[in-house]
Scaffold this active site. Structure first.
Site, PDB file in Angstrom:
ATOM      1  N   GLU A 131     -42.852 -26.663  26.050  1.00  0.00           N
ATOM      2  CA  GLU A 131     -41.593 -27.415  25.981  1.00  0.00           C
ATOM      3  C   GLU A 131     -41.733 -28.672  25.125  1.00  0.00           C
ATOM      4  O   GLU A 131     -40.850 -28.994  24.334  1.00  0.00           O
ATOM      5  CB  GLU A 131     -41.105 -27.790  27.390  1.00  0.00           C
ATOM      6  CG  GLU A 131     -40.709 -26.608  28.257  1.00  0.00           C
ATOM      7  CD  GLU A 131     -39.420 -25.895  27.815  1.00  0.00           C
ATOM      8  OE1 GLU A 131     -38.786 -26.366  26.855  1.00  0.00           O
ATOM      9  OE2 GLU A 131     -39.076 -24.877  28.434  1.00  0.00           O
ATOM     10  N   ARG A 135     -39.667 -29.064  21.542  1.00  0.00           N
ATOM     11  CA  ARG A 135     -38.656 -30.130  21.511  1.00  0.00           C
ATOM     12  C   ARG A 135     -39.160 -31.346  20.740  1.00  0.00           C
ATOM     13  O   ARG A 135     -38.510 -31.831  19.817  1.00  0.00           O
ATOM     14  CB  ARG A 135     -38.255 -30.539  22.934  1.00  0.00           C
ATOM     15  CG  ARG A 135     -37.609 -29.376  23.683  1.00  0.00           C
ATOM     16  CD  ARG A 135     -37.234 -29.729  25.106  1.00  0.00           C
ATOM     17  NE  ARG A 135     -37.046 -28.526  25.904  1.00  0.00           N
ATOM     18  CZ  ARG A 135     -36.029 -28.313  26.740  1.00  0.00           C
ATOM     19  NH1 ARG A 135     -35.118 -29.213  26.909  1.00  0.00           N
ATOM     20  NH2 ARG A 135     -35.950 -27.196  27.431  1.00  0.00           N
ATOM     21  N   ASP A 258     -39.646 -13.780  24.916  1.00  0.00           N
ATOM     22  CA  ASP A 258     -38.680 -13.856  23.801  1.00  0.00           C
ATOM     23  C   ASP A 258     -39.207 -14.471  22.492  1.00  0.00           C
ATOM     24  O   ASP A 258     -39.362 -13.794  21.470  1.00  0.00           O
ATOM     25  CB  ASP A 258     -37.402 -14.575  24.264  1.00  0.00           C
ATOM     26  CG  ASP A 258     -37.644 -15.866  25.065  1.00  0.00           C
ATOM     27  OD1 ASP A 258     -38.795 -16.323  25.133  1.00  0.00           O
ATOM     28  OD2 ASP A 258     -36.672 -16.416  25.615  1.00  0.00           O
ATOM     29  N   GLU A 374     -28.178 -19.157  22.483  1.00  0.00           N
ATOM     30  CA  GLU A 374     -28.647 -17.958  21.779  1.00  0.00           C
ATOM     31  C   GLU A 374     -27.541 -17.066  21.224  1.00  0.00           C
ATOM     32  O   GLU A 374     -27.654 -16.546  20.106  1.00  0.00           O
ATOM     33  CB  GLU A 374     -29.570 -17.146  22.692  1.00  0.00           C
ATOM     34  CG  GLU A 374     -30.955 -17.752  22.911  1.00  0.00           C
ATOM     35  CD  GLU A 374     -30.992 -18.876  23.963  1.00  0.00           C
ATOM     36  OE1 GLU A 374     -29.940 -19.211  24.544  1.00  0.00           O
ATOM     37  OE2 GLU A 374     -32.089 -19.429  24.198  1.00  0.00           O
TER      38      GLU A 374
END
Ligand code: DMJ
Length: 467
Positions: A131, A135, A258, A374
């Protein structure tokens, strides 16, 4: 000032590998070349852009008024929340390049000042490697590339150095958490998405600083995942980074896996790394062969066991909706178009897409909506690569519904339940980084951003091959 670090082992293919690398890369790029896009609906749509820009300002005003200095805004309770004991300014870092792309100069200046005045990674907190990479490392690197202020790169380099201990495992795959001050690590059971979605950021850091160890570290983590694939060419859902042993052998395109596939393709495109191009081609073939499922209303991608290929679930949801974008970028427009029809179908079942549902029964199985980007991201890629207005209309339906049903007096908020439209109390930073940015790009002039030259990291921070 950034010291240009001495170059360690080289990250890119050597002379002997260059010929096949160039051919493979050219084929990946050529496959994605737009066809009709030059002639059809490619001009900006001013009124829709104005709506999206107003929404972005509303989101930022909510953060400024009620969560200034915190990671994220809680719009209903009008307060701020931090992921850890101290803030790492997640919303300003994620939002800065969106403001620049929308021409919101004042908002960009506010975010920049807050980041440069207050952001420090010298904190006694266990940070989630994935994360904070997508980010913060991604956000700071794109900020540096767009704005040019070297302090963004200094912060990125400091963060990169603090993440290094996570990778000190026998396999080279990182622990999930590392303490930013002490380097202590925890949580050895990780997953392909969190292990394999680091290379765009670590690789760009290498290219911009001359320190190739970042690239090589992140690539070794990807190699270890790739080498653990099953005989069917699939990866599982969780594994132990100390041994490489799979803990959960479910294979799918949802959360935990993903963006592993996304970074194979994008790493190939950004760095021209022949290994990644090959892993992408082979991974895609396995996914289309084993995960694709055409038994219920067109094309879906569900879950199977990575070793047997036996179907384990017929589930799809907001996170899976990234796949048409990746397929389109990789040149597989046929599957991209077919799946996008079902992403759109999902949006017509309820006012807003759910986190997850069962495509064999069309019943919702996880009712929330987390302000995710998405589906809109996929509408943007499909539009950019085909030039067809149809995808803009799909995207407009989606973002209109989001803005209508998630708006509060102080920013936008998650939904607890898309069937009742009950609101929750959180504005994720990726709403500003991704959802609003992709919506903005969808209605901008097509030439506003060249998807053949810019690679978005999985948090929608644009990276460019400036090296
Ligand atoms: C973002 O943090 C990234 O896009 C990640 O890859 C998946 N989850 C969120 C958005 O839904």
């Amino acid at each position: 000032m950034i010291a240009h670090r001495s170059v360690g082992s080289r990250p890119l293919a050597g002379r002997a590998e260059r010929a096949p690398m160039v051919l493979l890369l050219l084929s990946v790029l050529a496959a994605a070349a737009p066809g009709a896009a030059q002639t059809q609906g490619t001009a900006a749509v001013p009124d829709r852009l104005a709506t999206i820009r107003d929404a972005t300002r509303h989101a930022w005003e909510g953060y400024r008024a009620h969560a200034w200095g915190h990671d994220e805004l809680r719009p209903l309770s009008r307060s701020g929340r931090n992921w850890y004991d101290a803030s790492i300014l997640m919303t300003p870092v994620d939002a800065f390049d969106t403001f620049l792309m929308m021409g919101l100069e004042e908002d960009a200046a506010q975010a920049k000042q807050l980041i440069l005045d207050s952001l420090t990674f010298d904190l006694d907190v266990d940070a989630q490697v994935f994360e904070i990479t997508i980010r913060h490392l991604g956000g700071l690197l794109s900020a540096y590339q767009l704005d040019g202020d070297p302090r963004f790169l200094e912060l990125a380099l400091d963060l990169g150095d603090r993440l290094r201990p996570a990778f000190e495992t026998p396999t080279g795959m990182p622990y999930r958490y590392v303490n930013l001050r002490t380097g202590a690590v925890r949580d050895p059971v990780n997953n392909p998405a969190e292990i394999g979605t680091l290379l765009l950021e670590f690789g760009t850091l290498s290219m911009l600083t001359g320190d190739n160890t970042f690239y090589n570290t992140a690539k070794q983590a990807m190699r270890a995942v790739w080498e653990g694939r099953s005989d069917l060419g699939l990866v599982g859902e969780t594994n132990d980074v100390r041994t490489g042993e799979w803990r959960n052998t479910n294979s799918h395109l949802s959360g935990r896996i993903d963006s592993w596939y996304e970074y194979l393709l994008k790493g190939c495109r950004l760095f021209g790394d022949v290994d990644l191009c090959q892993w992408w081609e082979q991974g895609l073939a396995a996914v289309n062969r084993h995960l694709a499922d055409e038994r219920f209303h067109g094309l879906w991608y569900g879950a199977v066991d990575m070793h047997t290929g036996e179907r384990t679930a017929t589930r799809f949801g907001a996170l899976d909706a990234f796949w048409p974008a990746v397929l389109a970028l990789g040149g597989d427009l046929e599957h991209a178009r077919a799946l996008m029809e079902n992403v759109h179908r999902m949006w017509n079942l309820w006012p807003v897409e759910p986190e997850r549902f069962d495509y064999s029964t069309m019943r919702v199985t996880s009712r929330g909506y987390q302000l995710r980007p998405e589906a809109i991201e996929s509408a943007y890629y499909l539009w950019w690569f085909t030039g067809e207005e149809r995808y803009r209309e799909m995207g407009w339906q989606m973002i209109s519904a989001v803005l209508e049903h998630t708006r509060t007096d102080a920013g936008f908020t998650v939904l607890e339940d898309v069937t009742t439209l009950e609101k929750g109390d959180l504005m994720h930073s990726f709403f500003l980084a991704e959802t609003l940015k992709y919506a903005w790009l969808l209605f901008s002039d097509r030439s506003a951003l060249d998807l053949q030259a810019v690679v978005f990291n999985t948090e929608a921070h644009p990276l460019r091959r400036t090296w």
